[in-house]
Design an enzyme around this catalytic site. Structure first.
Site, PDB file in Angstrom:
ATOM      1  N   SER A  15     -10.839  -0.572   3.248  1.00  0.00           N
ATOM      2  CA  SER A  15     -10.063  -0.783   4.482  1.00  0.00           C
ATOM      3  C   SER A  15      -9.581   0.564   5.004  1.00  0.00           C
ATOM      4  O   SER A  15      -8.948   1.317   4.268  1.00  0.00           O
ATOM      5  CB  SER A  15      -8.836  -1.648   4.206  1.00  0.00           C
ATOM      6  OG  SER A  15      -9.238  -2.863   3.654  1.00  0.00           O
ATOM      7  N   GLU A  37      -5.068   3.983   6.230  1.00  0.00           N
ATOM      8  CA  GLU A  37      -4.756   3.742   4.815  1.00  0.00           C
ATOM      9  C   GLU A  37      -5.165   4.895   3.890  1.00  0.00           C
ATOM     10  O   GLU A  37      -4.357   5.325   3.072  1.00  0.00           O
ATOM     11  CB  GLU A  37      -5.408   2.432   4.355  1.00  0.00           C
ATOM     12  CG  GLU A  37      -4.990   2.056   2.945  1.00  0.00           C
ATOM     13  CD  GLU A  37      -5.661   0.791   2.428  1.00  0.00           C
ATOM     14  OE1 GLU A  37      -5.483  -0.277   3.021  1.00  0.00           O
ATOM     15  OE2 GLU A  37      -6.360   0.884   1.412  1.00  0.00           O
ATOM     16  N   ARG A  84       0.831  -1.222   0.000  1.00  0.00           N
ATOM     17  CA  ARG A  84       0.000   0.000   0.000  1.00  0.00           C
ATOM     18  C   ARG A  84       0.861   1.267   0.000  1.00  0.00           C
ATOM     19  O   ARG A  84       0.536   2.263   0.665  1.00  0.00           O
ATOM     20  CB  ARG A  84      -0.945   0.032   1.208  1.00  0.00           C
ATOM     21  CG  ARG A  84      -1.923  -1.095   1.266  1.00  0.00           C
ATOM     22  CD  ARG A  84      -2.930  -1.057   0.115  1.00  0.00           C
ATOM     23  NE  ARG A  84      -3.884  -2.124   0.261  1.00  0.00           N
ATOM     24  CZ  ARG A  84      -3.683  -3.362  -0.204  1.00  0.00           C
ATOM     25  NH1 ARG A  84      -2.577  -3.668  -0.883  1.00  0.00           N
ATOM     26  NH2 ARG A  84      -4.594  -4.288  -0.011  1.00  0.00           N
TER      27      ARG A  84
HETATM   28  C1  LIG Z   1     -15.420  -0.330  -1.101  1.00  0.00           C
HETATM   29  C2  LIG Z   1     -13.940  -0.093  -1.312  1.00  0.00           C
HETATM   30  C3  LIG Z   1     -13.094  -1.168  -1.460  1.00  0.00           C
HETATM   31  C4  LIG Z   1     -11.719  -0.967  -1.669  1.00  0.00           C
HETATM   32  N1  LIG Z   1     -10.916  -2.056  -1.824  1.00  0.00           N
HETATM   33  C5  LIG Z   1      -9.588  -1.891  -2.021  1.00  0.00           C
HETATM   34  C6  LIG Z   1      -8.733  -3.027  -2.198  1.00  0.00           C
HETATM   35  O1  LIG Z   1      -9.182  -4.178  -2.194  1.00  0.00           O
HETATM   36  N2  LIG Z   1      -7.413  -2.804  -2.372  1.00  0.00           N
HETATM   37  C7  LIG Z   1      -6.881  -1.550  -2.418  1.00  0.00           C
HETATM   38  O2  LIG Z   1      -5.663  -1.420  -2.598  1.00  0.00           O
HETATM   39  N3  LIG Z   1      -7.662  -0.448  -2.265  1.00  0.00           N
HETATM   40  C8  LIG Z   1      -9.004  -0.593  -2.077  1.00  0.00           C
HETATM   41  N4  LIG Z   1      -9.810   0.508  -1.912  1.00  0.00           N
HETATM   42  C9  LIG Z   1      -9.223   1.847  -1.929  1.00  0.00           C
HETATM   43  C10 LIG Z   1      -9.314   2.560  -3.315  1.00  0.00           C
HETATM   44  O3  LIG Z   1     -10.312   1.993  -4.099  1.00  0.00           O
HETATM   45  C11 LIG Z   1      -7.994   2.506  -4.072  1.00  0.00           C
HETATM   46  O4  LIG Z   1      -6.951   3.058  -3.303  1.00  0.00           O
HETATM   47  C12 LIG Z   1      -8.080   3.257  -5.408  1.00  0.00           C
HETATM   48  O5  LIG Z   1      -6.898   3.036  -6.164  1.00  0.00           O
HETATM   49  C13 LIG Z   1      -8.269   4.761  -5.240  1.00  0.00           C
HETATM   50  O6  LIG Z   1      -8.523   5.303  -6.512  1.00  0.00           O
HETATM   51  P1  LIG Z   1      -9.237   6.703  -6.681  1.00  0.00           P
HETATM   52  O7  LIG Z   1      -9.215   7.025  -8.134  1.00  0.00           O
HETATM   53  O8  LIG Z   1     -10.562   6.695  -6.049  1.00  0.00           O
HETATM   54  O9  LIG Z   1      -8.226   7.646  -5.890  1.00  0.00           O
HETATM   55  P2  LIG Z   1      -8.562   8.952  -5.036  1.00  0.00           P
HETATM   56  O10 LIG Z   1      -9.186   8.561  -3.739  1.00  0.00           O
HETATM   57  O11 LIG Z   1      -9.277   9.944  -5.865  1.00  0.00           O
HETATM   58  O12 LIG Z   1      -7.081   9.463  -4.766  1.00  0.00           O
HETATM   59  C14 LIG Z   1      -6.217   8.740  -3.936  1.00  0.00           C
HETATM   60  C15 LIG Z   1      -4.861   9.468  -3.914  1.00  0.00           C
HETATM   61  O13 LIG Z   1      -4.277   9.450  -5.199  1.00  0.00           O
HETATM   62  C16 LIG Z   1      -4.050  10.770  -5.698  1.00  0.00           C
HETATM   63  N5  LIG Z   1      -4.322  10.690  -7.141  1.00  0.00           N
HETATM   64  C17 LIG Z   1      -5.485  10.378  -7.739  1.00  0.00           C
HETATM   65  N6  LIG Z   1      -5.305  10.325  -9.073  1.00  0.00           N
HETATM   66  C18 LIG Z   1      -4.006  10.621  -9.312  1.00  0.00           C
HETATM   67  C19 LIG Z   1      -3.206  10.726 -10.493  1.00  0.00           C
HETATM   68  N7  LIG Z   1      -3.709  10.501 -11.706  1.00  0.00           N
HETATM   69  N8  LIG Z   1      -1.893  11.062 -10.352  1.00  0.00           N
HETATM   70  C20 LIG Z   1      -1.353  11.268  -9.134  1.00  0.00           C
HETATM   71  N9  LIG Z   1      -2.056  11.184  -7.983  1.00  0.00           N
HETATM   72  C21 LIG Z   1      -3.373  10.862  -8.078  1.00  0.00           C
HETATM   73  C22 LIG Z   1      -5.004  11.654  -4.906  1.00  0.00           C
HETATM   74  O14 LIG Z   1      -4.535  12.985  -4.822  1.00  0.00           O
HETATM   75  C23 LIG Z   1      -4.989  10.951  -3.557  1.00  0.00           C
HETATM   76  O15 LIG Z   1      -3.820  11.320  -2.850  1.00  0.00           O
HETATM   77  C24 LIG Z   1     -11.194   0.345  -1.709  1.00  0.00           C
HETATM   78  C25 LIG Z   1     -12.058   1.436  -1.562  1.00  0.00           C
HETATM   79  C26 LIG Z   1     -13.421   1.223  -1.363  1.00  0.00           C
HETATM   80  C27 LIG Z   1     -14.342   2.408  -1.244  1.00  0.00           C
END
Ligand SMILES: Cc1cc2nc3c(=O)[nH]c(=O)nc-3n(C[C@H](O)[C@H](O)[C@H](O)COP(=O)(O)OP(=O)(O)OC[C@H]3O[C@@H](n4cnc5c(N)ncnc54)[C@H](O)[C@@H]3O)c2cc1C
Length: 339
Positions: A239, A335, A166
């Site tokens: 998580s 996380e 992570r």
């Molecule tokens: C129901 C649920 C289940 C999940 N299960 C998992 C799992 O099994 N495993 C896991 O690892 N995670 C899990 N997650 C967490 C999440 O889905 C992941 O971390 C996902 O990759 C976040 O993507 P996002 O586009 O929503 O990022 P955001 O929440 O929009 O951003 C996360 C971070 O990345 C930065 N960011 C976003 N886009 C970019 C870009 N293009 N360039 C640089 N920085 C950027 C943002 O500024 C922020 O710091 C889960 C979340 C939920 C709600």
């Protein structure tokens, strides 16, 4: 097309906790030019810039006095395909799960265990997303990012990204890199990753003895739907705590006290404990205070029952951290990105 910047936009629909805070400025970037335009816009006005993907790994604790830039670039390209192995590139704004499904439809194996993770392709390397024994780094073939310091594009190889559990260089250097597109090395003949007990059990219940990647993807989706709350129905960020890595001595002491402790020895000599087990054992599962709570089926997931604020959820998380430390001498790390 030039960037459309809007003032005072609610971020409620843009974060999976459904927290109602306001962005001072908000825009969507559909291509590299619009990303550059946003950087100039923010710099000229001396505004911080916050990148947003799907908002599924964030806890927003206050109105955001910044330009919030949602990555909305779309596109998937096959860069190479020799019939067995393929190199696929996806734009940062591509929603992750539909991208995974597209790869499976092409007969490509590799991302099935990462099915149904919310968010975008561009955010996936940030915390090296992982699930059911597979991490992004296992299928990663490179990415292109824009350096906000120099304004230059840079190509990253696997080694450059310093991926860990992570974690990545991009998370450690938060705010420096805009990930524009990510490449994946997939194959039509790779072995499936079936080590996870409930996955094997689910496939067996479906009567599937020799699963395909599509079968695995379907089972993963079914297991996740059973276990995890859908953010469209109940705000959450998956998580909320990382599984802690502790010393062998501490793990041994805890397992002497708790015969059912869930612990996985790691290659580096440390032991990974299941944060969910610790939280559940401490009695937090199903806890609710106002609209902030711990999910009734999954102790690792904090939930917003409606009107919880970021500070309320953070305060609950901090109470849990303090309690787990007091009971088990284990420090839990949050996380999601807390803003
Ligand atoms: C129901 C649920 C289940 C999940 N299960 C998992 C799992 O099994 N495993 C896991 O690892 N995670 C899990 N997650 C967490 C999440 O889905 C992941 O971390 C996902 O990759 C976040 O993507 P996002 O586009 O929503 O990022 P955001 O929440 O929009 O951003 C996360 C971070 O990345 C930065 N960011 C976003 N886009 C970019 C870009 N293009 N360039 C640089 N920085 C950027 C943002 O500024 C922020 O710091 C889960 C979340 C939920 C709600």
């Amino acid at each position: 097309m030039s960037l459309c910047v809007q003032p005072q936009v609610s971020l409620k629909a843009y974060n999976s906790f459904a927290i109602n805070v306001t962005a001072r400025w908000f825009a969507e970037a559909h291509d590299d030019d619009q990303v550059r335009e946003a950087l100039v816009y923010a710099e000229q006005r001396q505004l911080p810039l916050l990148l947003l993907g799907g908002g599924s790994n964030m806890l927003l604790t206050a109105d955001v006095e910044a330009l919030v830039l949602r990555m909305a670039s779309r596109g998937v390209r096959v860069l190479q395909d020799d019939g067995e192995r393929a190199l696929i590139e996806a734009e940062a704004g591509e929603p992750w799960h539909p991208f995974v499904q597209w790869t499976l439809q092409q007969g490509l194996v590799g991302l099935e265990n990462l099915s149904l993770i919310p968010g975008t392709v561009g955010a996936a390397p940030m915390q090296n997303i992982g699930a059911y024994g597979v991490e992004l780094q296992d299928r990663f073939a490179g990415l292109t990012a824009l350096d906000r310091r120099s304004g230059e594009l840079r190509e990253f190889s696997l080694d450059d990204c310093a991926f860990a559990y992570r974690d990545s260089l991009f998370k450690r250097e938060a705010g420096r890199w805009v990930i524009l597109r990510v490449r994946f090395a997939l194959s039509r003949t790779a072995a499936l990753h079936l080590d996870y007990g409930p996955l094997r059990q689910h496939l067996a219940e479906r009567g599937i003895a020799a699963p395909t990647a599509v079968d695995v993807g379907r089972s993963i989706c079914a297991i996740r739907r059973e276990k995890l709350p859908d953010p469209a129905l109940l705000g959450n960020a998956g998580s909320f705590f990382k599984n802690p890595l502790v010393s062998v001595e501490l793990a041994q002491r805890l397992s002497a006290e708790h015969a059912d402790l869930v612990a996985y020895p790691q290659a580096d000599g440390r032991v990974k404990l299941a944060a969910g087990w610790l939280i559940e054992r401490a009695g937090w599962k199903g806890f609710r205070e106002g609209d902030a709570g711990v999910h009734r089926l999954q102790a690792l997931v904090l939930v917003n029952y409606g009107q919880a604020t970021g500070p309320q959820l953070l305060a609950l998380a901090q109470r849990i951290q303090a309690d787990i430390f007091q009971r088990f001498a284990v420090a839990l790390e949050i996380e999601p990105n807390v803003l």
